[in-house]
Design an enzyme around this catalytic site. Structure first.
Site, PDB file in Angstrom:
ATOM      1  N   GLU A 122     -48.081 -20.105  81.273  1.00  0.00           N
ATOM      2  CA  GLU A 122     -49.431 -19.640  80.985  1.00  0.00           C
ATOM      3  C   GLU A 122     -49.802 -19.821  79.517  1.00  0.00           C
ATOM      4  O   GLU A 122     -48.952 -19.694  78.631  1.00  0.00           O
ATOM      5  CB  GLU A 122     -49.547 -18.148  81.321  1.00  0.00           C
ATOM      6  CG  GLU A 122     -49.334 -17.852  82.785  1.00  0.00           C
ATOM      7  CD  GLU A 122     -49.257 -16.370  83.080  1.00  0.00           C
ATOM      8  OE1 GLU A 122     -49.604 -15.990  84.198  1.00  0.00           O
ATOM      9  OE2 GLU A 122     -48.863 -15.587  82.180  1.00  0.00           O
ATOM     10  N   ASP A 147     -31.957   2.081  88.048  1.00  0.00           N
ATOM     11  CA  ASP A 147     -32.077   0.651  88.346  1.00  0.00           C
ATOM     12  C   ASP A 147     -31.233   0.377  89.592  1.00  0.00           C
ATOM     13  O   ASP A 147     -30.207   1.025  89.784  1.00  0.00           O
ATOM     14  CB  ASP A 147     -31.552  -0.184  87.165  1.00  0.00           C
ATOM     15  CG  ASP A 147     -32.011  -1.643  87.243  1.00  0.00           C
ATOM     16  OD1 ASP A 147     -32.838  -2.046  86.400  1.00  0.00           O
ATOM     17  OD2 ASP A 147     -31.541  -2.374  88.137  1.00  0.00           O
ATOM     18  N   ASP A 167     -47.268  -7.673  87.673  1.00  0.00           N
ATOM     19  CA  ASP A 167     -48.065  -8.385  86.674  1.00  0.00           C
ATOM     20  C   ASP A 167     -48.371  -9.827  87.055  1.00  0.00           C
ATOM     21  O   ASP A 167     -48.710 -10.636  86.207  1.00  0.00           O
ATOM     22  CB  ASP A 167     -47.391  -8.320  85.306  1.00  0.00           C
ATOM     23  CG  ASP A 167     -46.040  -9.022  85.324  1.00  0.00           C
ATOM     24  OD1 ASP A 167     -45.609  -9.460  86.401  1.00  0.00           O
ATOM     25  OD2 ASP A 167     -45.435  -9.125  84.260  1.00  0.00           O
ATOM     26  N   SER A 190     -50.782  -2.032  83.903  1.00  0.00           N
ATOM     27  CA  SER A 190     -50.648  -2.974  82.789  1.00  0.00           C
ATOM     28  C   SER A 190     -50.204  -4.350  83.266  1.00  0.00           C
ATOM     29  O   SER A 190     -49.224  -4.487  84.002  1.00  0.00           O
ATOM     30  CB  SER A 190     -49.607  -2.421  81.802  1.00  0.00           C
ATOM     31  OG  SER A 190     -49.197  -3.430  80.918  1.00  0.00           O
TER      32      SER A 190
END
Lengths: 347, 347
Positions: free
Chosen positions: B64, B169, B235, B300
């Site tokens: 990107e 995790d 995201d 976010s």
């Protein structure tokens, strides 16, 4: 997991190293070999991801990002265009570019591209002329004798054997500079006092002026049957070089229509005016020059795939030379999840 | 014309120099100061040119380009995302960025941004939490203890005083790494065996997992009244972390809606689902947290203006240090029109 050495390193070709690479290879060979890479990539045009450039316009100029990818390699170029820059001793256009591996996203080459863009623009012009200029062309006019002019001359000499140049610029100092730079390369050069004079007896005309307005560098009456026009300077919205009537009499060849309709000479024409994509000519899917009397126009604006080709060529050449530096650009912690620990350990 | 020295030079901050700069400033101060730059730029949000990132997708990941400009400075970041990279000892995400002067298009800073992105993401999360988290929050769960986790912990400690962490995790080794890295910074850390356990008694949860699928890291029953959710990991298209029902019970705050609708948790919701732009909260044009029982969600995805802020901060800091190199990146002939002559003279 096989450890890969120096994952943090990206090879970087500076301006100084680019000049050394060009001089080592030789300018004419560089242009010819680069043109072969451009032609190669135009041949597989349909396999590329293409986007019109992403432009940030301001009062003084534009900053653009030009990405292209063939699904194996990814390239982009950063390039600005600020006509007022020369008044402050800066370049109108500066550029750098990057090549990356699509499969892992890691950059594999960072390179200056101010010089490289000049070379790829000239190489692409010569590729187009190979298919479009009249057979046995021997004389070219160059209108606009700025930074791009010598590169065009060298590419047309190397690839089409054009040795006679007729030069004109509104500023005679530019013509003088161009003449002096080219003198040792075996051209027969005629500096001219007007566009009319420069156009006398030529088979090809290259227009490469730098004004940021719609200008008429070339008027209709100067364009005779059989001419090939290599129009370089009209390359952004509001900037054109040719009278509209010339366009209506020409067969027009372009790089990437969605971009050229906005930036090229054809911004003067209706959106559905027929144009021919250059890659189809190179791939044998469309005809280039059809007759001796036809006027052909390469409406060049510069497309991302040409930069892709140029970076690919430099990557292949620079490997065998010392003309690159190693940039520590990519964070490479031993455990990819331990970026924070890498910082702590650097203390 | 005033000669400007070293027009060819672009300062470059390598990975090594970025680590040195961070250690010199101190991680907590770096995060706090950087957050002030982010807040500053969010305050003048409307004066920026904003574009959704330009993405090149492939089977293995995405590359990107993220540009942003405030009409005085221009910035862009190159960033990749390749989840399979860690299997080959590479980073999932690597990045570098550039700052340039809009008035002449010349680059003024090139910098590594793999580390810097981790810092700006954490700083932005903490800025959002300042306006959205319940007052007197003291305990945060971090679900996903990979490369971003410690930066989040440090930013929330520095800016909100969060000292109690509950870590989880799927891979206990990640939790162990995160715990070890953070131990000298004065946290009270509880490694947990499940998401349920990690969520016990927290006021804030940060989700920062790296799967590239729609996952449900957090299920609806685990989200109680008053919680602030800092959702970092969802995201990109097809990658989410939260159960849709959580979104329907939350007030959702985003960076740039056109991008978040595609990449964020809200890709699960209809396109007209109401969301609040974070900059409006910071600018006092909209309210952040309204009540103790409200569930707030910062969805976010990371926006180009945050990278702009980060590069601006690094430029201002690095000037007074030796932590940069000078890259010969811009061709600078004595006469701007004489690029060709510069090459000849280099011989």
């Amino acid at each position: 997991m096989t450890p890969i050495p120096n994952l943090n390193i990206v090879p970087f070709v500076s301006v100084d190293n680019m000049m050394k690479l060009i001089l080592k290879i030789g300018i004419e060979k560089f242009l010819t070999d680069l043109a072969a890479y451009v032609e190669d990539d135009f041949l597989r045009w349909e396999s590329f991801d293409k986007t019109a450039r992403v432009a940030a316009h301001s009062i003084d100029g534009v900053i653009e990002l030009m990405p292209a990818s063939d699904h194996s390699l990814y390239a982009f170029k950063y390039v600005n265009g600020h006509p007022k820059n020369t008044r402050e001793g800066r370049q109108t256009v500066t550029a750098f570019g990057l090549l990356a591996d699509v499969s892992n996203g890691y950059p594999t080459l960072l390179s200056e591209m101010t010089i490289l863009t000049a070379l790829r623009t000239a190489a692409t012009s010569a590729v187009a002329a190979k298919y479009l200029a009249p057979k046995n062309a021997h004389t070219m006019a160059i209108i606009g004798n700025g930074a791009q002019s010598e590169f065009q001359a060298m590419a047309f000499k190397a690839m089409l054997g054009i040795k006679n140049l007729r030069l004109y610029d509104v500023d005679p100092a530019a013509t003088k500079k161009c003449t002096a730079n080219l003198k040792k390369f075996g051209f027969d050069i005629t500096p001219c006092g007007s566009v009319e004079e420069a156009m006398h007896g030529v088979q090809i005309v290259t227009t490469a002026t730098a004004d940021k307005q719609c200008a008429t560098i070339l008027s209709d009456n100067l364009v005779g049957a059989g001419l090939h026009i290599n129009a370089i300077g009209g390359d952004c919205p509001g900037k054109t070089e040719l009278h509209r009537d010339i366009l209506l009499r020409s067969d027009i060849f372009v790089e990437y229509p969605p971009q050229t309709r906005i930036e090229g000479e054809i911004q003067q024409l209706p959106e559905d005016h027929p144009v021919q994509e250059l890659w189809q000519v190179i791939a044998g899917q469309a005809q280039g020059r059809k007759s001796a009397g036809q006027i052909t126009l390469f409406d060049s604006v510069g497309f991302a795939i040409e930069d892709f080709s140029a970076l690919r060529y430099v990557r292949d050449q620079v490997r065998q030379t010392p003309f690159f530096e190693e940039l520590d650009m990519l964070a490479d912690p031993d455990d990819p999840r331990d970026l924070f620990g890498m910082i702590l350990r650097a203390a």
